[in-house]
Write an enzyme that holds these catalytic residues in place. Structure first.
Site, PDB file in Angstrom:
ATOM      1  N   PRO A   1       0.833  -1.216   0.000  1.00 37.65           N
ATOM      2  CA  PRO A   1       0.000   0.000   0.000  1.00 37.65           C
ATOM      3  C   PRO A   1       0.860   1.254   0.000  1.00 37.65           C
ATOM      4  CG  PRO A   1      -0.804  -1.597   1.605  1.00 37.65           C
ATOM      5  CD  PRO A   1       0.509  -2.113   1.113  1.00 37.65           C
ATOM      6  N   GLU A   2       0.504   2.200  -0.862  1.00 35.00           N
ATOM      7  CA  GLU A   2       1.209   3.474  -0.936  1.00 35.00           C
ATOM      8  C   GLU A   2       0.259   4.569  -0.463  1.00 35.00           C
ATOM      9  OE1 GLU A   2       3.277   3.876  -4.724  1.00 35.00           O
ATOM     10  OE2 GLU A   2       3.509   1.705  -4.867  1.00 35.00           O
TER      11      GLU A   2
ATOM     12  N   LYS B   1       3.132   6.720   4.058  1.00 36.88           N
ATOM     13  CA  LYS B   1       2.508   5.407   4.180  1.00 36.88           C
ATOM     14  C   LYS B   1       2.251   5.026   5.636  1.00 36.88           C
ATOM     15  CE  LYS B   1       5.489   3.926   0.346  1.00 36.88           C
ATOM     16  NZ  LYS B   1       6.461   2.910  -0.088  1.00 36.88           N
TER      17      LYS B   1
ATOM     18  N   ARG C   1      13.960  -3.317  -7.313  1.00 33.37           N
ATOM     19  CA  ARG C   1      12.520  -3.119  -7.473  1.00 33.37           C
ATOM     20  C   ARG C   1      12.131  -3.302  -8.930  1.00 33.37           C
ATOM     21  NH1 ARG C   1      10.595  -0.362  -3.047  1.00 33.37           N
ATOM     22  NH2 ARG C   1       8.615  -1.279  -3.695  1.00 33.37           N
TER      23      ARG C   1
END
Length: 318
Positions: A2-3, A61, A300
């Site tokens: 979740p961002e 976040k 990433r």
């Protein structure tokens, strides 16, 4: 993970149902979700039961419930909360809120790590379940600390205090108190690739892997361009792109690829249908038609268009 848009969706949902409520009871169903509390579940329960949720706030976040004693009638209205129930959703954390008393709540989900019983002064009761399939998230009761600029510390708060564990986190891209000039200047320092800089939560928070790819695509910046090679106008354009894409995602409830992210009512976000780069490897760029690429950059998964987002070469600076 979740961002900002996903965490803000959860925060707003929690705030609408829990702000002003008293934590009546807590059932920690997996000790690891309170692993930062030295005394474990017993200390966590003793720290939060009987506390009133003054507000539900967020920076980047990171989310927290500001706590005040429920029986402290003498507390001045100008006194900021001193304790918080800090919440990090990790990779897959969620909250599900059920209206009604604990005894009437549905059987806890298999991934429920903690259950909170809440009651308001007008008699309403709620059960808030913290779910976390991958178990990287946590709950933590800790002290609040003052921030230097004296402005509200984040979304959903009127106070210039935040949990001690969040003190190193920068203001987020949608924070009206973000100093954009300072943020852009911090992004342009050093030789790290610009995507790695976007993911640095100590500079500008809330931008994660998905929205970094989306902002870089929108601003036509290659993810490996060195930070010092990004001009100030382009860095401003990149910040504005991040703000636009996250604001749009927030309007649609965030990005959901599966059941690992839902809001407090169990509903998925819909922004995944609007993604331009992330998760679209091999699909045509919607600007130029070139197949989008994917590679691991800084550990990433990263997506970009090789035509629209030209690779930077040192000879360009000569």
């Amino acid at each position: 993970m979740p961002e900002l848009p996903e965490v803000e969706t959860v925060r707003a949902g929690l705030e609408s149902l829990t702000a002003g409520a008293v934590i009546v009871d807590v059932d920690v169903r997996r000790d690891s979700c309170v692993r930062l509390v030295s005394g474990g579940p017993e200390e966590f329960r003793a720290s939060v039961v009987g506390q009133r949720i003054d507000e539900v706030a967020r920076r980047g976040k990171y989310m927290w419930m500001a706590l005040v004693p429920s029986d402290d009638a003498a507390r001045p209205s100008s006194q900021a909360p001193r304790e918080s129930l800090s919440i990090h959703l990790g990779m897959s954390g969620q909250f599900r809120v059920h209206e009604g008393p604990w005894a009437e709540a549905p059987e806890p989900h298999p991934h429920c790590r903690a259950r909170l019983s809440l009651a308001t002064d007008d008699g309403a009761q709620y059960t808030a379940d913290f779910l976390d399939q991958r178990t990287f998230g946590y709950l933590h009761c800790e002290a609040m600390v003052e921030i230097d600029d004296g402005e509200p510390a984040g979304a959903g708060t009127r106070w210039s205090v935040l949990p001690a564990s969040v003190a190193h986190i920068g203001r987020d891209a949608l924070d009206p108190h973000l100093d954009q000039g300072q943020a852009v200047a911090s992004w342009r320092r050093g030789s790290r690739g610009i995507k790695q800089v976007l993911l640095d939560q100590t500079l500008v928070s809330g931008i994660g892997n998905i929205y970094a790819d989306e902002a870089l695509w929108a601003a036509r910046v290659h993810p490996e361009r060195p930070a010092h090679a990004v001009t100030r106008p382009r860095a401003l354009e990149l910040l504005e792109a991040a703000q636009r894409v996250m604001a749009s995602a927030l309007e649609q409830g965030g990005t959901s690829f599966d059941a690992l992210y839902v809001n407090v009512n169990g509903e998925s976000g819909y922004f995944s249908r609007s993604l331009e780069a992330y998760g679209r490897e091999g699909e045509p760029c919607r600007r130029c038609g070139t197949p989008l690429r994917r590679a691991a950059i800084g550990g990433r998964s990263t997506h970009w268009c090789a035509r629209c987002q030209r690779e930077w070469r040192r000879t360009q600076a000569r």
